[in-house]
Design an enzyme around this catalytic site. Structure first.
Site, PDB file in Angstrom:
ATOM      1  N   LEU A  12       0.793   5.049  -7.429  1.00 48.24           N
ATOM      2  CA  LEU A  12       0.458   4.859  -5.924  1.00 48.24           C
ATOM      3  C   LEU A  12      -0.122   3.808  -5.625  1.00 48.24           C
ATOM      4  CD1 LEU A  12       2.306   7.325  -4.986  1.00 48.24           C
ATOM      5  CD2 LEU A  12       3.266   5.909  -6.008  1.00 48.24           C
ATOM      6  N   ALA A  14       0.233   1.397  -2.743  1.00 45.36           N
ATOM      7  CA  ALA A  14       0.839   0.010  -2.051  1.00 45.36           C
ATOM      8  C   ALA A  14       0.064   0.254  -0.213  1.00 45.36           C
ATOM      9  CB  ALA A  14       2.571   0.725  -1.684  1.00 45.36           C
ATOM     10  N   ARG A  19      -8.123   3.411   7.825  1.00 44.91           N
ATOM     11  CA  ARG A  19      -9.921   3.446   8.075  1.00 44.91           C
ATOM     12  C   ARG A  19     -10.655   2.794   7.554  1.00 44.91           C
ATOM     13  NH1 ARG A  19      -8.561  10.133   6.757  1.00 44.91           N
ATOM     14  NH2 ARG A  19      -6.986   8.828   5.713  1.00 44.91           N
ATOM     15  N   GLN A  79       7.083  -2.345  -3.126  1.00 48.31           N
ATOM     16  CA  GLN A  79       8.216  -0.916  -2.546  1.00 48.31           C
ATOM     17  C   GLN A  79       8.749  -1.116  -1.358  1.00 48.31           C
ATOM     18  OE1 GLN A  79       5.737   2.239  -1.526  1.00 48.31           O
ATOM     19  NE2 GLN A  79       6.861   3.233  -0.001  1.00 48.31           N
ATOM     20  N   TYR A 395     -37.520 -24.624 -14.674  1.00 51.00           N
ATOM     21  CA  TYR A 395     -36.406 -24.320 -14.499  1.00 51.00           C
ATOM     22  C   TYR A 395     -35.919 -25.521 -15.275  1.00 51.00           C
ATOM     23  CZ  TYR A 395     -31.163 -25.737 -13.654  1.00 51.00           C
ATOM     24  OH  TYR A 395     -30.317 -26.003 -13.291  1.00 51.00           O
TER      25      TYR A 395
HETATM   26  C1  UD1 Z   1      -0.729  13.235  -0.435  1.00 53.25           C
HETATM   27  C2  UD1 Z   1      -0.249  13.723  -0.564  1.00 53.25           C
HETATM   28  C3  UD1 Z   1      -1.042  15.305  -0.074  1.00 53.25           C
HETATM   29  C4  UD1 Z   1      -2.236  15.453  -1.264  1.00 53.25           C
HETATM   30  C5  UD1 Z   1      -3.133  14.065  -0.771  1.00 53.25           C
HETATM   31  C6  UD1 Z   1      -3.917  14.248  -2.157  1.00 53.25           C
HETATM   32  C7  UD1 Z   1       2.019  13.088  -0.261  1.00 53.25           C
HETATM   33  C8  UD1 Z   1       3.369  13.293   0.679  1.00 53.25           C
HETATM   34  N1  UD1 Z   1       1.443  14.136   0.330  1.00 53.25           N
HETATM   35  O1  UD1 Z   1      -1.232  12.715   1.415  1.00 53.25           O
HETATM   36  O2  UD1 Z   1       0.249  16.796  -0.366  1.00 53.25           O
HETATM   37  O3  UD1 Z   1      -2.673  16.108  -0.828  1.00 53.25           O
HETATM   38  O4  UD1 Z   1      -2.121  12.853  -1.514  1.00 53.25           O
HETATM   39  O5  UD1 Z   1      -4.486  12.584  -1.683  1.00 53.25           O
HETATM   40  O6  UD1 Z   1       2.299  12.754  -0.892  1.00 53.25           O
HETATM   41  N2  UD1 Z   1       0.988   5.240  -1.070  1.00 53.25           N
HETATM   42  C9  UD1 Z   1       2.566   4.433  -1.564  1.00 53.25           C
HETATM   43  N3  UD1 Z   1       3.500   3.946  -0.536  1.00 53.25           N
HETATM   44  C10 UD1 Z   1       3.468   5.176   0.656  1.00 53.25           C
HETATM   45  C11 UD1 Z   1       2.389   6.265   1.193  1.00 53.25           C
HETATM   46  C12 UD1 Z   1       1.181   6.077   0.197  1.00 53.25           C
HETATM   47  O7  UD1 Z   1       2.421   3.853  -2.884  1.00 53.25           O
HETATM   48  O8  UD1 Z   1       4.531   4.832   1.358  1.00 53.25           O
HETATM   49  C13 UD1 Z   1       0.115   5.848  -2.829  1.00 53.25           C
HETATM   50  C14 UD1 Z   1      -1.348   5.009  -1.040  1.00 53.25           C
HETATM   51  O9  UD1 Z   1      -1.862   3.808  -1.398  1.00 53.25           O
HETATM   52  C15 UD1 Z   1      -2.603   5.486  -2.342  1.00 53.25           C
HETATM   53  C16 UD1 Z   1      -1.422   7.704  -2.155  1.00 53.25           C
HETATM   54  O10 UD1 Z   1       0.133   6.808  -2.349  1.00 53.25           O
HETATM   55  O11 UD1 Z   1      -2.029   5.759  -3.271  1.00 53.25           O
HETATM   56  C17 UD1 Z   1      -1.600   8.985  -1.375  1.00 53.25           C
HETATM   57  O12 UD1 Z   1      -1.226   8.302  -0.043  1.00 53.25           O
HETATM   58  P1  UD1 Z   1      -2.205   8.939   0.956  1.00 53.25           P
HETATM   59  O13 UD1 Z   1      -1.096   8.233   2.606  1.00 53.25           O
HETATM   60  O14 UD1 Z   1      -3.334   8.770   0.468  1.00 53.25           O
HETATM   61  O15 UD1 Z   1      -1.654  10.032   0.709  1.00 53.25           O
HETATM   62  P2  UD1 Z   1      -2.069  11.512   1.702  1.00 53.25           P
HETATM   63  O16 UD1 Z   1      -1.470  11.167   3.096  1.00 53.25           O
HETATM   64  O17 UD1 Z   1      -3.670  11.399   1.573  1.00 53.25           O
END
Ligand code: UD1
Ligand code: CA
Length: 550
Positions: A12, A14, A19, A79, A395
């Protein structure tokens, strides 16, 4: 490692990573020599999956380009506007299904037999990882996959316990220890917020369970997103076994959300890399100021001195000493070589050769066995043969030097005519004088000598002496005529008015040396300030008559 082979690993990647406050997507920020998504891909590859899919959206072209550079056969999944990790996996599953069907159709069309019916697409275990968890390794993933297969789970989630679980999804367990589900921080009750076991965002799903559950996830939650985490409760509701594998090493599942967290992860990653190499027999005098990328290879009895960074595909072989204060990227250092206070990239240093202090090795530098690239020397596309030396202030660009040749101090290979670069050669067993200019392309033979200050515009055949500087001419009175009113002219005038002998018109230092050479016990020169080591200064108020001449 595991014998089970997953049907796919879905990475994942996307999210934007707001931050980070960066024009670069979070997953492309680097530590230990790889981007964050690069680390995820490396761990994924360790499982030898049939397919690796990467879900992209924010800066999709940048991320996709980077991923395909690392892994040309990765499946890039776009996505859509629907947010959430669940949506990301929905998109990935449908693209993977389509990819598998396309491959099956292609196999059918290429065969003379009756076409086989298309499969259901993805089947068997599917691994999901986040692109922002750089220390997760293939070993941990393999353990997770093994547990999943061995226990016949529908879903297996990797968890850990944190002192401060803020922001993470919490693992809600049943009385029997099985996993009831995951609740996101923003959706949790006060009691659930007390739970310290968190979701790492790393899972193995049975494909069929995943496909069914993703068909019924909704967006009724605090963030209005499609949560992948909802799949766990849904899988359980349909009777599947949902279990957690808990790691006691929280670093493995730590995500990086801002640059401060990244620096903490980077330091820990580096601490582990340096510790690994020390246990393999490498002396690292100061691990805190030594930075080593994951791909670097070191042999036993290498010594790394403080302030050294080894990047990329750098290799250091046994007995070599690197540092202090040296930065090398993609440099191969053969055994027993010494590289001191040097900056280098894409180069190769031969066995027992020495480099530095203060050398700059640009790409294409190749130094032979027992060769030397010395102090304040810059090289580029330079092949310097066995036992050959470029010791001082030079050089050497676009040149090939044979064996056992010495390039005099302060020499320049003038490789650029303003439009094109040209290559020069110097043979073996030659000795070029100090301060030579090699106007490329020029070819110097074997056993050649050149005089100091030679400007080499023509090739020099073997065994010749080449000189180009004319005989020295001293033009009397030039400074007073052509540079009047300067300190030099005043000094010249003073010396002339004092009617010094030719010898005494030399500087104080030279006079002292001459005096010493003529008689080792000679008194200090008559005209100096007494001490031969002191520089000769004319007192500001001095007039010719005040000169201390006897
Ligand atoms: C997610 C988990 C949480 C976990 C945490 C661990 C969910 C709902 N929550 O939360 O339970 O404790 O990771 O780090 O899954 N991403 C996508 N598409 C999206 C949203 C996110 O590809 O629409 C990818 C992000 O780029 C990232 C990963 O998914 O690599 C996690 O996304 P992030 O937004 O960091 O999730 P958390 O809120 O941290
Ligand atoms: Ca995260």
């Amino acid at each position: 490692m595991t014998s089970a082979q997953p049907a796919a690993v879905i990475v994942l990647a996307a999210g934007e990573g707001t931050r980070m406050k960066s024009a670069t997507p979070k997953v492309l920020h680097t530590l230990a020599g790889r981007s964050m998504v690069g680390h995820a891909l490396a761990a994924a590859q360790g499982l030898n999956p049939e397919r690796i899919a990467v879900v992209v959206r924010f800066e999709r072209d940048k991320v996709a380009h980077h991923v395909l550079e690392i892994l040309p056969d990765a499946v890039i999944v776009d996505q859509d506007d629907v947010p959430g990790t669940g949506r990301a996996v929905q998109c990935a599953v449908s693209v993977l299904d389509a990819t598998i069907h396309a491959a099956e159709a292609a196999a059918n069309s290429g065969s003379t037999q009756n076409p086989l019916p298309l499969s259901d697409g993805l089947s068997g275990p599917v691994v999901v990882v986040s692109g922002d968890v750089p220390m997760l390794d293939a070993e941990t993933l393999a353990e997770l996959l093994d547990a999943h297969v061995t226990d016949g789970n529908a879903v297996t989630v990797l968890t850990t316990e944190l002192r401060d679980a803020t922001g993470y999804g919490r693992i809600v367990r049943e009385g029997d220890g099985s996993v009831a589900g995951i609740v996101e921080h923003k959706d949790a009750t006060p009691e659930q917020l007390e739970i310290r076991e968190i979701n790492s965002g790393t899972y193995v799903f049975d494909s069929a369970v995943l496909r069914r559950a993703l068909g019924s996830v909704d967006r009724n939650n605090a963030q209005g997103e499609v949560y992948l985490t909802d799949v766990l409760a849904l899988a359980r509701a349909e009777g599947g076994a949902v279990r957690a594998v808990r790691t006691d090493d929280p670093w493995l599942v730590e995500g990086a959300n801002d640059r401060a967290q990244m620096s903490v992860l980077r330091a820990e990653f580096n601490r582990r890399i340096t510790e690994f190499w020390m246990k393999e027999g490498v002396t690292i005098v100061d691990p805190a100021t030594t930075w080593i990328d994951v791909q670097v290879e070191l042999e036993q009895d290498v010594t790394i001195l403080p302030g050294t960074q080894l990047f990329g595909e750098t290799v250091v072989r046994t007995g070599a000493v690197v540092g202090p204060d040296t930065t090398l990227e993609n440099v191969v250092i053969e055994s027993n070589a010494t590289v001191t206070r040097t900056h280098g990239s894409d180069s190769r240093i031969g066995e027992s050769a020495t480099v530095g202090p203060f050398a700059y090795l640009r790409p294409g530098t190749e130094l032979g066995v027992k060769g030397k690239i010395g102090t304040f020397v810059e090289t580029k596309n330079a092949k310097i043969g066995n036992g050959s030396k470029v010791p001082h202030l030079s050089y050497a660009g676009d040149v090939e030097v044979g064996e056992a040749t010495n390039i005099g101090a302060g020499s320049i290979f003038v490789n650029y005519d303003g439009v094109n670069k040209h290559r020069s050669t110097v043979g073996s067993f030659s000795r070029t004088g100090a301060n030579n200019l090699f106007i490329a392309p020029v070819h110097i033979g074997d056993g050649v000598y050149t005089g100091a200050g030679t400007v080499l515009r023509k090739d020099v055949p073997a065994g010749n002496l080449a000189v180009s500087a004319g005989a020295q001419r001293n033009i009397e009175g030039w400074v007073e005529r052509r540079r009047p009113e300067t300190d030099s002219a005043r000094a010249a005038a003073k010396a002339r008015e004092l009617n010094l002998t030719a010898q005494n018109t030399l500087g104080a230092q030279a006079r002292a040396e001459l005096a010493r050479a003529e008689s080792p016990k000679a008194a200090p020169v008559p005209n100096g300030n007494g001490n031969a080591n002191q520089s000769y200064t004319v007192p500001e108020t001095s007039t010719p008559s005040e000169g201390n001449i006897d």
